[in-house]
Design an enzyme around this catalytic site. Structure first.
Site, PDB file in Angstrom:
ATOM      1  N   ASP A   1     -14.588 -37.794  10.475  1.00  0.00           N
ATOM      2  CA  ASP A   1     -13.871 -36.785  11.245  1.00  0.00           C
ATOM      3  C   ASP A   1     -14.549 -35.446  10.963  1.00  0.00           C
ATOM      4  O   ASP A   1     -14.738 -35.086   9.799  1.00  0.00           O
ATOM      5  CB  ASP A   1     -12.406 -36.752  10.788  1.00  0.00           C
ATOM      6  CG  ASP A   1     -11.454 -36.551  11.930  1.00  0.00           C
ATOM      7  OD1 ASP A   1     -11.654 -35.581  12.677  1.00  0.00           O
ATOM      8  OD2 ASP A   1     -10.517 -37.356  12.069  1.00  0.00           O
TER       9      ASP A   1
ATOM     10  N   ASP B   1     -12.714 -32.941  15.662  1.00  0.00           N
ATOM     11  CA  ASP B   1     -11.360 -32.406  15.662  1.00  0.00           C
ATOM     12  C   ASP B   1     -11.247 -31.076  16.408  1.00  0.00           C
ATOM     13  O   ASP B   1     -12.112 -30.201  16.243  1.00  0.00           O
ATOM     14  CB  ASP B   1     -10.960 -32.197  14.193  1.00  0.00           C
ATOM     15  CG  ASP B   1      -9.507 -31.809  14.037  1.00  0.00           C
ATOM     16  OD1 ASP B   1      -8.651 -32.640  14.339  1.00  0.00           O
ATOM     17  OD2 ASP B   1      -9.234 -30.666  13.626  1.00  0.00           O
TER      18      ASP B   1
ATOM     19  N   GLU C   1     -12.019 -34.493  20.426  1.00  0.00           N
ATOM     20  CA  GLU C   1     -10.614 -34.229  20.739  1.00  0.00           C
ATOM     21  C   GLU C   1     -10.589 -32.996  21.642  1.00  0.00           C
ATOM     22  O   GLU C   1     -10.478 -31.867  21.169  1.00  0.00           O
ATOM     23  CB  GLU C   1      -9.826 -33.970  19.449  1.00  0.00           C
ATOM     24  CG  GLU C   1      -8.336 -33.866  19.712  1.00  0.00           C
ATOM     25  CD  GLU C   1      -7.552 -33.351  18.522  1.00  0.00           C
ATOM     26  OE1 GLU C   1      -6.384 -33.723  18.397  1.00  0.00           O
ATOM     27  OE2 GLU C   1      -8.085 -32.568  17.722  1.00  0.00           O
TER      28      GLU C   1
ATOM     29  N   HIS D   1      -3.228 -41.217  14.886  1.00  0.00           N
ATOM     30  CA  HIS D   1      -2.478 -40.668  13.746  1.00  0.00           C
ATOM     31  C   HIS D   1      -1.598 -39.492  14.124  1.00  0.00           C
ATOM     32  O   HIS D   1      -0.901 -38.967  13.280  1.00  0.00           O
ATOM     33  CB  HIS D   1      -3.470 -40.247  12.658  1.00  0.00           C
ATOM     34  CG  HIS D   1      -4.298 -39.064  13.087  1.00  0.00           C
ATOM     35  ND1 HIS D   1      -5.211 -39.135  14.113  1.00  0.00           N
ATOM     36  CD2 HIS D   1      -4.306 -37.779  12.658  1.00  0.00           C
ATOM     37  CE1 HIS D   1      -5.745 -37.941  14.288  1.00  0.00           C
ATOM     38  NE2 HIS D   1      -5.218 -37.099  13.421  1.00  0.00           N
ATOM     39  N   ASP D   2      -1.662 -39.045  15.377  1.00  0.00           N
ATOM     40  CA  ASP D   2      -0.855 -37.904  15.805  1.00  0.00           C
ATOM     41  C   ASP D   2       0.292 -38.288  16.743  1.00  0.00           C
ATOM     42  O   ASP D   2       0.908 -37.413  17.344  1.00  0.00           O
ATOM     43  CB  ASP D   2      -1.738 -36.875  16.544  1.00  0.00           C
ATOM     44  CG  ASP D   2      -2.654 -36.098  15.611  1.00  0.00           C
ATOM     45  OD1 ASP D   2      -2.289 -35.915  14.434  1.00  0.00           O
ATOM     46  OD2 ASP D   2      -3.731 -35.665  16.059  1.00  0.00           O
TER      47      ASP D   2
HETATM   48  C1  GLC Z   1      -6.131 -32.514  15.247  1.00  0.00           C
HETATM   49  C2  GLC Z   1      -5.792 -33.663  14.332  1.00  0.00           C
HETATM   50  C3  GLC Z   1      -4.486 -33.387  13.663  1.00  0.00           C
HETATM   51  C4  GLC Z   1      -4.636 -32.122  12.858  1.00  0.00           C
HETATM   52  C5  GLC Z   1      -5.115 -30.965  13.733  1.00  0.00           C
HETATM   53  C6  GLC Z   1      -5.565 -29.784  12.910  1.00  0.00           C
HETATM   54  O1  GLC Z   1      -5.230 -32.387  16.292  1.00  0.00           O
HETATM   55  O2  GLC Z   1      -5.790 -34.866  15.043  1.00  0.00           O
HETATM   56  O3  GLC Z   1      -4.058 -34.453  12.865  1.00  0.00           O
HETATM   57  O4  GLC Z   1      -3.409 -31.797  12.274  1.00  0.00           O
HETATM   58  O5  GLC Z   1      -6.216 -31.326  14.524  1.00  0.00           O
HETATM   59  O6  GLC Z   1      -6.778 -30.045  12.273  1.00  0.00           O
END
Ligand code: GLC
Ligand code: CA
Length: 557
Positions: A98, A199, A256, A328-329
């Site tokens: 990540d 991310d 993302e 995971h979110d």
């Molecule tokens: C992304 C991740 C999440 C995290 C956020 C801040 O959305 O998937 O889990 O809290 O970024 O880094």
């Protein structure tokens, strides 16, 4: 389209903290991942993405990195990481880490130095501004609630944090920051990584007009997305990032990046796009318990279908979206799409098939093929994520009672995805010999991977079969490069489509209604490829689909 090594990827996301503990401290670790590589290979996986394992104070469970070059001792050592890459490689599995570079941890050395001297070299690594009339520079709300600014000690300066206050945003306008980041990425890629999941990348660029905007909540803050998501000019950073790092390494990148405008998709994931793939998030906004959809599960599915197909239409063969259901979110997808009383093998396998054969990259999440579900909490103290607590405070502020706020979190909390992996029916589901950092879902006695493997008809075997079909010599090119045509688009509760390539055609029909459906069927079946029942009922130009039935057939062209 030029063929790439990752076009046939079948991905699996690992949340390391909750995957497998090997040293009894109750926290999953890298040796635990190595232990299960054979399981992943058996399932058919050829790419894994690890949520962050770098050194971190864990304010956001690793999404707050304090040293990019180190592995957090909680997860193991750099040698463990190197061993994982090597062992995975032996099994034909590429490893993605990540990449969290929109922000660092507030404990990162750079930020510590920035605090000491906000006007100095490291102050320029972050986004630091003077306050206005004794208040924050503006009224942006952090994505995780509260102000997006935090005051530095008793000075009149504030730093920007789009996420928690322990995650200060890096200043990408500063060339020195960018160069540090690129060098770090290259060090990792040189170690043999397959690439990265990236991310929060749409937030790199901020619009620097820090004016107050009309508040949109009782907290007095405003959602500032137009000023810090996909802001014009971000393309310069994204192009440079790719050119300096991913491109020379032929790395796979999964970003993302939410809400990319259809006209920008080509720039993001086209042949020369910034990334290999981006997630299609459109399905994460649905929940059967959302007041909007309550008691209307079929209409919700119809809406989902339209959203999914619309996204595919935007892309239209120009690139690869990442088609996932769980991560995971989010809470577990079965809980989001299937009314509780219907949750079971048939409904979950049908749901799993909805976007599995779409063009793009498939990613499964740990526990998905084991049938894991949400574990509802009885008290707010059972949660572990600062974001959850922020949301809880927000709900109380809006006037909800404690019970209502807890109920809402039990529906939507991303922490549901983070309960320990349920391997077997032994204590703590085989996750740890110690005390798990986060409570195991008590349903593990019946819901676990070993039990799934032991059943003839099971979600695990369903996923294994789907993966085998997608990867098979006969059909893999069809599923990667074939066209997509939605069918039965007006039929309630049905998500169905054809994939066609070089004169061959595969039809996928998923009935997401609990009731039997009798539908006209004009195709000539060449071969039945998969079904989540023992038989398929196609007779006299009709198909009879039982509740939550999936049928996948090759048809004559
Ligand atoms: C992304 C991740 C999440 C995290 C956020 C801040 O959305 O998937 O889990 O809290 O970024 O880094
Ligand atoms: Ca451990």
């Amino acid at each position: 389209m030029q063929k790439k090594w990752w076009h046939n990827a079948i991905g699996y996301q690992i949340y390391p903290k909750s995957f497998q503990d090997t040293n009894g401290d109750g926290i999953g670790d890298i040796p635990g991942i190595i232990e299960h590589l054979d399981d992943l290979e058996e399932l058919g996986i050829n790419m894994i993405w690890l949520c962050p394992v770098n050194r971190s104070p864990m304010a956001d469970h690793g999404y707050d990195i304090s040293d990019y070059d180190e592995i957090d001792p909680m997860f193991g050592t750099l040698d463990d990481m190197k061993r994982l890459i090597k062992e995975a490689d032996k099994r034909g599995i590429r490893v993605l880490m990540d990449l969290v570079v929109n922000h660092t941890s507030s404990e990162h050395e750079w930020f510590q130095k920035a605090l000491e001297d906000p006007d100095g070299r490291y102050g320029k690594y972050y986004i630091i501004r003077e306050g206005k009339d004794g208040k924050e520079p503006n009224n942006w709300r952090s994505i995780f609630g509260g102000s997006a600014w935090e005051r530095i000690g008793d000075t009149d300066k504030y730093y920007l944090h789009l996420f928690t206050k322990w995650q200060p945003d890096l200043n990408w306008e500063n060339r020195e920051v960018r160069e540090e980041i690129y060098a770090m990425i290259n060090r990792w890629l040189d170690m043999g990584l397959g690439g990265f999941r990236i991310d929060a990348i749409s937030h790199l660029k901020k619009d620097f007009t820090y004016e107050n905007l009309p508040a949109d909540g009782v907290d007095g803050y405003v959602n500032g997305f137009p000023y810090f998501r996909n802001v014009k000019g971000i393309e310069t950073f994204l192009n440079e990032l790719k050119k300096e790092t991913f491109l020379p390494h032929d790395a796979f990148t999964l970003a993302e990046a939410d809400d990319v405008a259809p006209e920008d998709l080509e720039d993001f994931i086209g042949e020369d796009g910034y990334f290999s793939s981006i997630f299609d998030f459109c399905h994460t906004r649905y929940h059967v318990n959302d007041p909007k959809w309550k008691d209307r599960p079929v209409e919700m599915i119809n809406d989902l279908r339209d959203a999914l197909f619309q996204k595919q239409e935007y892309v239209n063969g120009r690139g690869f979206l990442c088609n996932f259901l769980d991560n995971h979110d989010t809470s577990r997808s079965a809980e989001r799409f299937i009314p509780r009383e219907d949750i079971g093998y048939h409904s979950m396998s049908a749901l799993g098939s909805v976007n599995f054969f779409f063009p793009g990259i498939v990613f499964l999440y740990q526990g998905q093929a084991a049938g894991m579900l949400d574990y509802r909490k009885k008290s707010i103290d059972e949660f572990r994520d600062p974001t959850t607590f922020n949301m809880y405070r927000g709900y109380l502020q809006e006037g909800m009672t404690e019970e209502q706020a807890l109920e809402k979190l039990n529906v939507e909390s991303r922490e549901h995805a983070r309960t320990p992996m349920q391997w077997n029916a032994q204590e703590n589901a085989g996750f740890t010999d110690g005390t798990p950092w986060f409570a195991v879902n008590p349903n593990y006695k019946t819901v676990n991977l070993e039990a799934e493997k032991g059943k003839e008809e099971s979600l695990y075997h369903w996923y294994r079969k789907m993966i085998a079909l997608r990867k098979s010599d006969e059909y893999s090119e069809l599923f990667i490069y074939g066209s997509l045509t939605p069918v039965y688009e007006k039929t309630d509760g049905v998500i169905a489509y054809e994939r066609e390539y070089q004169g061959r055609c595969v039809l996928i029909i998923c009935n997401l209604k609990a009731a039997l459906q009798e539908l006209p069927f004009g195709w000539k079946v060449k071969k039945i490829l998969l079904s989540n029942h023992k038989d398929v009922n196609i007779k006299k130009e009709k198909i009879y689909l039982r509740g939550y039935e999936v049928v996948i057939v090759e048809t004559e062209k």
